[in-house]
Design a protein around this motif. Structure first.
Motif, mmCIF file in Angstrom:
data_model
loop_
_atom_site.group_PDB
_atom_site.id
_atom_site.type_symbol
_atom_site.label_atom_id
_atom_site.label_comp_id
_atom_site.label_asym_id
_atom_site.label_seq_id
_atom_site.Cartn_x
_atom_site.Cartn_y
_atom_site.Cartn_z
ATOM 1 N N CYS A 36 27.950 125.673 65.250
ATOM 2 C CA CYS A 36 28.139 124.274 65.613
ATOM 3 C C CYS A 36 27.895 123.389 64.398
ATOM 4 O O CYS A 36 27.179 123.762 63.480
ATOM 5 N N ASP A 37 28.505 122.238 64.418
ATOM 6 C CA ASP A 37 28.375 121.299 63.307
ATOM 7 C C ASP A 37 27.596 120.071 63.766
ATOM 8 O O ASP A 37 28.171 119.142 64.333
ATOM 9 N N PHE A 38 26.296 120.107 63.547
ATOM 10 C CA PHE A 38 25.453 118.971 63.910
ATOM 11 C C PHE A 38 25.243 118.081 62.686
ATOM 12 O O PHE A 38 24.134 117.804 62.270
ATOM 13 N N ALA A 39 26.347 117.637 62.104
ATOM 14 C CA ALA A 39 26.297 116.871 60.860
ATOM 15 C C ALA A 39 25.927 115.408 61.065
ATOM 16 O O ALA A 39 25.740 114.687 60.104
ATOM 17 N N VAL A 40 25.841 114.964 62.291
ATOM 18 C CA VAL A 40 25.516 113.566 62.539
ATOM 19 C C VAL A 40 24.006 113.378 62.610
ATOM 20 O O VAL A 40 23.270 114.294 62.950
ATOM 21 N N GLU A 41 23.568 112.188 62.259
ATOM 22 C CA GLU A 41 22.148 111.868 62.356
ATOM 23 C C GLU A 41 21.862 111.301 63.730
ATOM 24 O O GLU A 41 22.756 110.852 64.432
ATOM 25 N N HIS A 42 20.618 111.347 64.098
ATOM 26 C CA HIS A 42 20.197 110.801 65.378
ATOM 27 C C HIS A 42 19.016 109.877 65.124
ATOM 28 O O HIS A 42 18.371 109.948 64.074
ATOM 29 N N ALA A 43 18.718 109.034 66.082
ATOM 30 C CA ALA A 43 17.650 108.037 65.905
ATOM 31 C C ALA A 43 16.299 108.672 65.606
ATOM 32 O O ALA A 43 15.484 108.093 64.907
ATOM 33 N N ASP A 44 16.055 109.879 66.131
ATOM 34 C CA ASP A 44 14.744 110.497 65.911
ATOM 35 C C ASP A 44 14.810 111.695 64.971
ATOM 36 O O ASP A 44 14.078 112.653 65.119
ATOM 37 N N GLY A 45 15.691 111.654 63.989
ATOM 38 C CA GLY A 45 15.782 112.728 62.989
ATOM 39 C C GLY A 45 17.168 113.341 62.993
ATOM 40 O O GLY A 45 18.156 112.663 63.266
ATOM 41 N N SER A 46 17.228 114.630 62.707
ATOM 42 C CA SER A 46 18.523 115.307 62.740
ATOM 43 C C SER A 46 18.949 115.493 64.193
ATOM 44 O O SER A 46 18.146 115.373 65.129
ATOM 45 N N MET A 48 19.719 118.275 65.570
ATOM 46 C CA MET A 48 19.014 119.452 66.085
ATOM 47 C C MET A 48 17.574 119.086 66.452
ATOM 48 O O MET A 48 17.052 119.580 67.452
ATOM 49 N N ASP A 49 16.945 118.201 65.678
ATOM 50 C CA ASP A 49 15.602 117.720 66.039
ATOM 51 C C ASP A 49 15.634 117.067 67.415
ATOM 52 O O ASP A 49 14.748 117.273 68.242
ATOM 53 N N HIS A 50 16.660 116.265 67.649
ATOM 54 C CA HIS A 50 16.812 115.586 68.934
ATOM 55 C C HIS A 50 16.943 116.597 70.072
ATOM 56 O O HIS A 50 16.274 116.488 71.105
ATOM 57 N N LEU A 70 18.795 120.546 78.502
ATOM 58 C CA LEU A 70 18.618 119.479 77.515
ATOM 59 C C LEU A 70 18.735 119.985 76.082
ATOM 60 O O LEU A 70 19.057 119.214 75.181
ATOM 61 N N LEU A 71 18.540 121.277 75.865
ATOM 62 C CA LEU A 71 18.784 121.824 74.522
ATOM 63 C C LEU A 71 20.279 121.775 74.209
ATOM 64 O O LEU A 71 20.680 121.516 73.080
ATOM 65 N N LEU A 72 21.090 121.978 75.221
ATOM 66 C CA LEU A 72 22.543 122.064 75.024
ATOM 67 C C LEU A 72 23.302 120.806 75.428
ATOM 68 O O LEU A 72 24.528 120.781 75.363
ATOM 69 N N HIS A 73 22.609 119.751 75.835
ATOM 70 C CA HIS A 73 23.283 118.629 76.483
ATOM 71 C C HIS A 73 24.346 117.933 75.648
ATOM 72 O O HIS A 73 25.228 117.293 76.194
ATOM 73 N N SER A 74 24.334 118.029 74.359
ATOM 74 C CA SER A 74 25.351 117.335 73.541
ATOM 75 C C SER A 74 26.226 118.286 72.744
ATOM 76 O O SER A 74 27.009 117.856 71.911
ATOM 77 N N ILE A 75 26.141 119.556 73.028
ATOM 78 C CA ILE A 75 26.860 120.532 72.220
ATOM 79 C C ILE A 75 28.383 120.410 72.364
ATOM 80 O O ILE A 75 29.131 120.700 71.449
ATOM 81 N N MET A 76 28.856 119.938 73.528
ATOM 82 C CA MET A 76 30.292 119.826 73.755
ATOM 83 C C MET A 76 30.869 118.480 73.307
ATOM 84 O O MET A 76 32.070 118.286 73.330
ATOM 85 N N GLY A 77 30.013 117.557 72.924
ATOM 86 C CA GLY A 77 30.507 116.273 72.455
ATOM 87 C C GLY A 77 29.484 115.178 72.677
ATOM 88 O O GLY A 77 28.649 115.278 73.569
ATOM 89 N N VAL A 78 29.557 114.168 71.838
ATOM 90 C CA VAL A 78 28.629 113.045 71.940
ATOM 91 C C VAL A 78 29.428 111.743 72.063
ATOM 92 O O VAL A 78 30.641 111.731 71.903
ATOM 93 N N GLY A 79 28.729 110.673 72.329
ATOM 94 C CA GLY A 79 29.382 109.395 72.597
ATOM 95 C C GLY A 79 30.172 108.814 71.447
ATOM 96 O O GLY A 79 30.928 107.879 71.624
ATOM 97 N N THR A 80 30.038 109.375 70.263
ATOM 98 C CA THR A 80 30.786 108.863 69.107
ATOM 99 C C THR A 80 32.055 109.669 68.862
ATOM 100 O O THR A 80 32.599 109.641 67.762
ATOM 101 N N ASN A 81 32.514 110.404 69.888
ATOM 102 C CA ASN A 81 33.689 111.267 69.763
ATOM 103 C C ASN A 81 33.507 112.313 68.667
ATOM 104 O O ASN A 81 34.446 112.660 67.954
ATOM 105 N N PHE A 82 32.295 112.797 68.558
ATOM 106 C CA PHE A 82 31.979 113.883 67.624
ATOM 107 C C PHE A 82 31.743 115.128 68.470
ATOM 108 O O PHE A 82 30.998 115.077 69.449
ATOM 109 N N PHE A 83 32.377 116.226 68.108
ATOM 110 C CA PHE A 83 32.298 117.456 68.900
ATOM 111 C C PHE A 83 31.694 118.588 68.070
ATOM 112 O O PHE A 83 32.412 119.227 67.307
ATOM 113 N N PRO A 84 30.390 118.823 68.218
ATOM 114 C CA PRO A 84 29.727 119.845 67.405
ATOM 115 C C PRO A 84 30.256 121.253 67.605
ATOM 116 O O PRO A 84 30.240 122.066 66.698
#
Length: 87
Positions: A36-46, A48-50, A70-84
């Motif tokens: 997976c490509d978790f290249a985006v940052e999150h408010a509380d760190g990386s 993956m940290d989130h 909750l470990l996998l909750h964003s793996i299929m896509g996030v609100g910024t149209n980013f798909f890890p």
């Protein structure tokens, strides 16, 4: 600046009472780290940290439910149209 011995002792004692984080499913985390490509940052760190924070929070506060959700909750896509994970 430095910490007084009293403050340091108080902090160390408080930290010693923090429970250890639950174990992660190693093959699942390896998949997330390698496929997976978790290249985006999150408010509380990386990102993956989130996800790990969410896993630990769920483990502690929802003991009757699987923390994997909750470990996998964003793996299929996030609100910024980013798909890890590729479909």
């Amino acid at each position: 600046p430095f910490w007084s011995d009293k403050a340091e002792q108080s902090i160390r004692q408080a930290f010693s009472r923090v429970p250890k984080a639950p174990r992660y499913d190693k093959p699942l985390v390896d998949f997330m780290n390698n496929k997976c490509d978790f290249a985006v940052e999150h408010a509380d760190g990386s990102f993956m940290d989130h996800l790990k924070f969410c896993y630990e929070y769920s483990y502690k506060h929802f003991p009757d439910r699987s923390p994997r959700v909750l470990l996998l909750h964003s793996i299929m896509g996030v609100g910024t149209n980013f798909f890890p994970m590729e479909a």
